[in-house]
Scaffold this motif. Structure first.
Motif, PDB file in Angstrom:
ATOM      1  N   ASP A   1       0.827  -1.194   0.000  1.00 25.63           N
ATOM      2  CA  ASP A   1       0.000   0.000   0.000  1.00 25.63           C
ATOM      3  C   ASP A   1       0.878   1.268   0.000  1.00 25.63           C
ATOM      4  OD1 ASP A   1      -2.563   1.200   0.132  1.00 25.63           O
ATOM      5  OD2 ASP A   1      -2.147   1.738   2.228  1.00 25.63           O
ATOM      6  N   ILE A   2       1.900   1.275   0.862  1.00 24.15           N
ATOM      7  CA  ILE A   2       2.802   2.441   0.914  1.00 24.15           C
ATOM      8  C   ILE A   2       3.536   2.590  -0.420  1.00 24.15           C
ATOM      9  CG2 ILE A   2       4.775   3.508   2.112  1.00 24.15           C
ATOM     10  CD1 ILE A   2       4.072   1.683   4.535  1.00 24.15           C
ATOM     11  N   LEU A   3       4.048   1.470  -0.923  1.00 22.19           N
ATOM     12  CA  LEU A   3       4.820   1.521  -2.166  1.00 22.19           C
ATOM     13  C   LEU A   3       3.962   2.001  -3.340  1.00 22.19           C
ATOM     14  CD1 LEU A   3       6.966  -1.745  -1.956  1.00 22.19           C
ATOM     15  CD2 LEU A   3       7.660   0.591  -1.411  1.00 22.19           C
ATOM     16  N   SER A   4       2.729   1.509  -3.405  1.00 22.61           N
ATOM     17  CA  SER A   4       1.910   1.897  -4.562  1.00 22.61           C
ATOM     18  C   SER A   4       1.472   3.353  -4.453  1.00 22.61           C
ATOM     19  CB  SER A   4       0.725   0.938  -4.756  1.00 22.61           C
ATOM     20  OG  SER A   4      -0.056   0.914  -3.613  1.00 22.61           O
ATOM     21  N   LYS A   5       1.236   3.840  -3.228  1.00 24.57           N
ATOM     22  CA  LYS A   5       0.907   5.257  -3.063  1.00 24.57           C
ATOM     23  C   LYS A   5       2.023   6.151  -3.585  1.00 24.57           C
ATOM     24  CE  LYS A   5      -2.442   5.462   0.635  1.00 24.57           C
ATOM     25  NZ  LYS A   5      -2.479   5.090   2.043  1.00 24.57           N
ATOM     26  N   HIS A   6       3.262   5.683  -3.422  1.00 19.96           N
ATOM     27  CA  HIS A   6       4.416   6.475  -3.873  1.00 19.96           C
ATOM     28  C   HIS A   6       4.884   6.072  -5.266  1.00 19.96           C
ATOM     29  CE1 HIS A   6       4.581   7.483   0.415  1.00 19.96           C
ATOM     30  NE2 HIS A   6       5.272   8.534   0.046  1.00 19.96           N
ATOM     31  N   LYS A   7       4.091   5.204  -5.912  1.00 17.87           N
ATOM     32  CA  LYS A   7       4.425   4.745  -7.271  1.00 17.87           C
ATOM     33  C   LYS A   7       5.854   4.184  -7.356  1.00 17.87           C
ATOM     34  CE  LYS A   7       1.157   7.756  -9.672  1.00 17.87           C
ATOM     35  NZ  LYS A   7       0.531   8.370  -8.473  1.00 17.87           N
ATOM     36  N   VAL A   8       6.213   3.386  -6.368  1.00 13.02           N
ATOM     37  CA  VAL A   8       7.565   2.829  -6.316  1.00 13.02           C
ATOM     38  C   VAL A   8       7.714   1.693  -7.317  1.00 13.02           C
ATOM     39  CG1 VAL A   8       9.181   1.530  -4.862  1.00 13.02           C
ATOM     40  CG2 VAL A   8       7.963   3.504  -3.918  1.00 13.02           C
ATOM     41  N   LYS A   9       8.743   1.805  -8.144  1.00  9.52           N
ATOM     42  CA  LYS A   9       9.011   0.732  -9.113  1.00  9.52           C
ATOM     43  C   LYS A   9      10.160  -0.140  -8.631  1.00  9.52           C
ATOM     44  CE  LYS A   9       7.375   3.063 -13.288  1.00  9.52           C
ATOM     45  NZ  LYS A   9       7.207   4.437 -12.736  1.00  9.52           N
ATOM     46  N   LYS A  10      11.118   0.495  -7.956  1.00  6.26           N
ATOM     47  CA  LYS A  10      12.278  -0.262  -7.478  1.00  6.26           C
ATOM     48  C   LYS A  10      12.503  -0.034  -5.981  1.00  6.26           C
ATOM     49  CE  LYS A  10      16.349  -0.878  -9.810  1.00  6.26           C
ATOM     50  NZ  LYS A  10      17.704  -0.561 -10.276  1.00  6.26           N
ATOM     51  N   LEU A  11      12.629  -1.144  -5.252  1.00  2.39           N
ATOM     52  CA  LEU A  11      12.825  -1.098  -3.800  1.00  2.39           C
ATOM     53  C   LEU A  11      14.160  -1.766  -3.467  1.00  2.39           C
ATOM     54  CD1 LEU A  11      11.563  -0.787  -0.853  1.00  2.39           C
ATOM     55  CD2 LEU A  11      10.772  -3.132  -1.147  1.00  2.39           C
ATOM     56  N   VAL A  12      15.025  -1.041  -2.711  1.00  2.00           N
ATOM     57  CA  VAL A  12      16.252  -1.708  -2.239  1.00  2.00           C
ATOM     58  C   VAL A  12      16.054  -2.111  -0.778  1.00  2.00           C
ATOM     59  CG1 VAL A  12      18.093  -0.858  -3.748  1.00  2.00           C
ATOM     60  CG2 VAL A  12      17.305   0.573  -1.858  1.00  2.00           C
ATOM     61  N   LYS A  13      16.402  -3.349  -0.494  1.00  2.15           N
ATOM     62  CA  LYS A  13      16.191  -3.883   0.851  1.00  2.15           C
ATOM     63  C   LYS A  13      17.509  -4.144   1.559  1.00  2.15           C
ATOM     64  CE  LYS A  13      13.375  -7.191   1.767  1.00  2.15           C
ATOM     65  NZ  LYS A  13      13.326  -8.640   1.590  1.00  2.15           N
ATOM     66  N   SER A  14      17.498  -3.917   2.870  1.00  2.00           N
ATOM     67  CA  SER A  14      18.614  -4.365   3.687  1.00  2.00           C
ATOM     68  C   SER A  14      18.098  -5.542   4.474  1.00  2.00           C
ATOM     69  CB  SER A  14      19.040  -3.281   4.655  1.00  2.00           C
ATOM     70  OG  SER A  14      19.479  -2.195   3.915  1.00  2.00           O
ATOM     71  N   LYS A  15      18.955  -6.463   4.673  1.00  2.00           N
ATOM     72  CA  LYS A  15      18.595  -7.746   5.251  1.00  2.00           C
ATOM     73  C   LYS A  15      17.556  -7.652   6.371  1.00  2.00           C
ATOM     74  CE  LYS A  15      20.637 -11.718   7.311  1.00  2.00           C
ATOM     75  NZ  LYS A  15      21.823 -12.268   7.887  1.00  2.00           N
ATOM     76  N   SER A  16      16.476  -8.286   6.178  1.00  2.59           N
ATOM     77  CA  SER A  16      15.501  -8.410   7.241  1.00  2.59           C
ATOM     78  C   SER A  16      14.913  -9.805   7.198  1.00  2.59           C
ATOM     79  CB  SER A  16      14.384  -7.392   7.067  1.00  2.59           C
ATOM     80  OG  SER A  16      13.301  -7.759   7.879  1.00  2.59           O
ATOM     81  N   MET A  17      15.204 -10.592   8.225  1.00  3.58           N
ATOM     82  CA  MET A  17      14.673 -11.947   8.259  1.00  3.58           C
ATOM     83  C   MET A  17      13.151 -11.922   8.413  1.00  3.58           C
ATOM     84  SD  MET A  17      17.214 -13.865   7.682  1.00  3.58           S
ATOM     85  CE  MET A  17      16.858 -15.576   8.057  1.00  3.58           C
ATOM     86  N   LEU A  18      12.622 -10.812   8.935  1.00  8.60           N
ATOM     87  CA  LEU A  18      11.168 -10.709   9.089  1.00  8.60           C
ATOM     88  C   LEU A  18      10.465 -10.743   7.728  1.00  8.60           C
ATOM     89  CD1 LEU A  18       8.638 -10.267  10.838  1.00  8.60           C
ATOM     90  CD2 LEU A  18       9.084  -7.819  10.734  1.00  8.60           C
ATOM     91  N   THR A  19      11.056 -10.054   6.734  1.00  3.06           N
ATOM     92  CA  THR A  19      10.417 -10.078   5.410  1.00  3.06           C
ATOM     93  C   THR A  19      10.525 -11.473   4.791  1.00  3.06           C
ATOM     94  OG1 THR A  19      12.424  -9.309   4.284  1.00  3.06           O
ATOM     95  CG2 THR A  19      10.864  -7.627   5.004  1.00  3.06           C
ATOM     96  N   GLU A  20      11.574 -12.189   5.169  1.00  4.16           N
ATOM     97  CA  GLU A  20      11.705 -13.590   4.746  1.00  4.16           C
ATOM     98  C   GLU A  20      10.572 -14.404   5.375  1.00  4.16           C
ATOM     99  OE1 GLU A  20      14.138 -16.010   2.393  1.00  4.16           O
ATOM    100  OE2 GLU A  20      14.850 -14.062   3.046  1.00  4.16           O
ATOM    101  N   GLU A  21      10.353 -14.156   6.670  1.00  3.21           N
ATOM    102  CA  GLU A  21       9.272 -14.831   7.415  1.00  3.21           C
ATOM    103  C   GLU A  21       7.910 -14.560   6.769  1.00  3.21           C
ATOM    104  OE1 GLU A  21       9.346 -13.957  11.697  1.00  3.21           O
ATOM    105  OE2 GLU A  21       7.168 -13.856  11.732  1.00  3.21           O
ATOM    106  N   CYS A  22       7.727 -13.332   6.270  1.00  2.00           N
ATOM    107  CA  CYS A  22       6.430 -12.957   5.694  1.00  2.00           C
ATOM    108  C   CYS A  22       6.342 -13.239   4.188  1.00  2.00           C
ATOM    109  CB  CYS A  22       6.160 -11.470   5.946  1.00  2.00           C
ATOM    110  SG  CYS A  22       6.011 -11.035   7.689  1.00  2.00           S
ATOM    111  N   HIS A  23       7.402 -13.756   3.594  1.00  5.74           N
ATOM    112  CA  HIS A  23       7.457 -14.015   2.147  1.00  5.74           C
ATOM    113  C   HIS A  23       7.130 -12.750   1.345  1.00  5.74           C
ATOM    114  CE1 HIS A  23       7.828 -18.193   3.210  1.00  5.74           C
ATOM    115  NE2 HIS A  23       6.725 -18.103   3.928  1.00  5.74           N
TER     116      HIS A  23
END
Lengths: 462, 192
Positions: free
Chosen positions: A95-117
């Motif tokens: 929801d946040i990404l689409s509001k900002h029309k984000v096309k590319k996201l850079v991530k720093s390691k988060s095992m939580l996002t791994e947990e959430c797929h």
């Protein structure tokens, strides 16, 4: 079935003897570095004791600290979200990404996002997701999962990384020099940092009294990822909240020393307010954590600061590799977190423990990891997950040991077993695997004693 | 009911016992010679540290250390060798290509080489995007350990603050240490 998925996968891991022994020795080397670091501080044990108490205190007052944290973060201009489960977490991010029309996201390691797929979810929706930690990036290019929470690509050889980069980043053929490959990744990722519309990070510590989030990295990827784009989304498991800076000073001293044997991580970043003209979001995620609060035997698993020291010291992890576990977090902490997540689905992992208790002794927040695994094993039967052949052996032994006459009679004939093929002697092929049978003596001690064959040694003869 | 209310209610219902806040007054390791310990640890974490002598000029020293640097960014008035003021740029992306950034640190920690830097530039990207980094630090601002450091910076109110210890690094390929992952490939602390 006797063999667990873990033991089958471990056997496969052991097929490449050279690589398996490298894995074992390298992680032991990290464990030794951790030992040297801990011994360089006279107050090490005092720190562990306090770190444990702070976590037990904050977890048992989680509602109070989360409210304090969110109130202060909001006062700093941060937008705070709450997610009950993985799905809600992913939806909020999108929801946040689409509001900002984000096309590319850079991530720093988060095992939580791994947990959430999160990654496949976002990629499905057409967002370009780039992992920026080098180890994570290697695995992303390789389409595989992390095998360690701090050293995610520890199972890969430099040659494998070289070949992968040759194909994906067009590096020189046959060049597997780590510096050369790291530079190639640096150049490629710098382009991603410069063209990303948003940066996402995990959270190592959320400070209630200031509303700050603290992120620790060696590479500086969390900082590169959040200082160029205007949008920063941080995601945190709710147990990451700690009271104040005084508590933070304890954990910053323990984390890197326990994880990699460094005195501290290169970067300890404190994000308090959004960038000027930008937005900062924090998503507080439950996803089953609040249920653990009712569980006295396992509540301490919420102390975990994700240093990975328990993996590096674990003789089973070191020899079986992260992929032999069925939960995405391997090793002693992963066994416990997996069982808390879904005891039926992740039962296999509880066999991946020799109960040596080394993990208890290195854990910087004193989680009773081995005791918890022992508890899970005691409850396997009620989960319907106990192995039938192990149960049969145990019952047989119980019967024999509680019937002295039968026990003595069978002892008389034990030496015959030396002459019998093993599969006939026990009739349980799986039980025998990995267990060598001792050579039975011709005569039992009891019988020798009765015949006066055992000489008592007088004190002065010793 | 919002997710926030739902989660907080669930936590309240599930907490069985509330434990008191423990005493956290750790003294922490103390060093006899703070300055030499700090210099040693800066080297041990892959960087370098130089003590500026009374008669020495900081600009000449930096020029000697980074003679190859073409594009030098600093907003510090005493740094005359800077080629641009990073605060004049509208967009942090324009900082890409900076060879050397020269910034000021507030507190140095002798146990681990950490230097506290509250955001004192317009674009914090400067700390990470430049190829090399110099941090200028007052030698009287050294403390023994992180407990002392956090007590010192407690009142900090910048939107972003960071402890930096050494240059950016990684060991993700076969545990071989490589200095210079995404951030600076080298870091020198100059103690004034």
């Amino acid at each position: 079935m006797m063999s667990t998925q873990h033991s089958i996968a471990a056997e496969k891991f052991q097929e490449d003897k050279k690589q398996a022994s490298w894995h074992n020795e390298t992680l032991w080397f990290v464990r030794e570095k951790r030992d040297r670091m801990s011994k360089s501080l006279p107050e090490w044990e005092e720190l562990r004791t306090i770190a444990e108490k702070i976590k037990l205190h904050s977890v048992s007052n989680l509602d109070i600290y989360l409210e304090e944290f969110s109130k202060n973060a909001e006062a700093n201009g941060v937008i705070v979200h709450w997610a009950k489960d993985a799905k809600e977490h992913n939806d909020i991010v999108y929801d946040i990404l689409s509001k900002h029309k984000v096309k590319k996201l850079v991530k720093s390691k988060s095992m939580l996002t791994e947990e959430c797929h999160l990654n496949p979810y976002l990629i499905d929706k057409g967002i370009d997701v780039i992992e920026s930690d080098l180890g994570e990036r290697i695995l992303q290019l390789n389409h595989t999962a992390p095998s360690h929470i701090v050293m995610p690509a520890i199972h890969m050889t430099r040659q494998e990384v070289g070949e992968l980069f040759e194909e994906k980043l067009h590096t020189e053929k046959g060049n597997s020099d780590p510096t050369y490959l790291t530079r190639a990744a640096r150049a490629s990722l710098r382009n991603d940092f410069l063209t990303a519309d948003a940066g996402m990070t995990g959270v190592n510590f959320a400070v209630a009294s200031t509303g700050e989030i603290v992120v620790c990295t060696n590479e500086g990827n969390a900082d590169m990822g959040t200082s160029l784009p205007d949008l920063h989304i941080a995601v945190m498991g709710m147990e990451k909240v700690i009271p104040d800076h005084e508590a933070l000073s304890v954990y910053t001293r323990l984390l890197a020393r326990s994880a990699t044997g460094q005195p501290v991580t290169t970067y300890t970043s404190h994000f308090k307010k959004p960038k000027k003209g930008g937005e900062m979001h924090v998503i507080i995620v439950d996803n089953g954590r609040s249920e653990i609060l009712t569980n006295n035997e396992h509540i301490k698993s919420l102390n975990c600061i994700r240093c990975g020291a328990c993996m590096n010291t674990c003789p089973v992890y070191r020899r079986s590799g992260g992929y032999s576990y069925t939960y995405f977090i391997p090793g002693p902490i992963g066994i416990n977190l997996g069982m808390l997540k879904d005891p039926h689905k992740y039962t296999d992992n509880v066999s991946a423990c020799s109960l040596c208790y080394s993990c208890n002794n290195v854990c910087p927040v004193k989680i009773d990891l081995a005791d918890q695994i022992y508890e899970w094993r005691q409850n396997l039967d009620s989960l319907g997950a106990a192995s039938s052949s192990k149960k049969m052996i145990s019952l047989g032994m119980q019967f024999l040991f509680t019937h002295p006459t039968l026990f003595n009679t069978s002892l008389k004939f034990t030496s015959l077993i030396n002459w019998v093929p093993r599969s006939m002697a026990f009739g349980l092929k799986e039980w025998e695997e990995g267990r060598s049978l001792p050579k039975f003596a011709k005569e039992s001690f009891t019988s020798m004693w009765k015949k006066g064959k055992i000489k008592t040694i007088k004190k002065d003869e010793q | 009911m919002s997710s926030k209310e739902y989660i907080l209610q669930n936590i309240k219902r599930n907490i069985k016992t509330r434990l008191d806040k423990p005493k956290m007054d750790v003294l922490g390791i103390q060093f006899d010679h703070l300055l030499s310990q700090f210099v040693d640890i800066c080297k041990a974490v892959g960087g370098d540290a130089r003590i500026l002598e009374k008669q020495e000029d900081v600009n000449i020293l930096i020029k000697e250390l980074y003679s190859q640097a073409q594009s030098i960014g600093s907003n510090l008035p005493e740094i005359t060798i800077s080629t641009f003021n990073p605060d004049d740029l509208d967009d942090p992306h324009l900082l890409n290509g900076t060879d050397l950034a020269i910034i000021k640190g507030e507190v140095g920690v002798a146990e681990n080489g950490c230097i506290w830097i509250p955001q004192n530039v317009v674009h914090k990207a400067l700390y990470f995007i430049s190829e090399y980094l110099v941090i200028i630090l007052d030698r009287t601002k050294l403390v023994n350990n992180m407990h002392e450091a956090y007590r010192t910076i407690e009142s900090n109110d910048s939107g972003f603050g960071i402890f930096i210890s050494g240059p950016s690094k990684t060991a993700d390929i076969e545990q071989a240490l490589v200095v210079g992952a995404h951030g600076p490939k080298g870091l020198t602390v100059i103690l004034t």
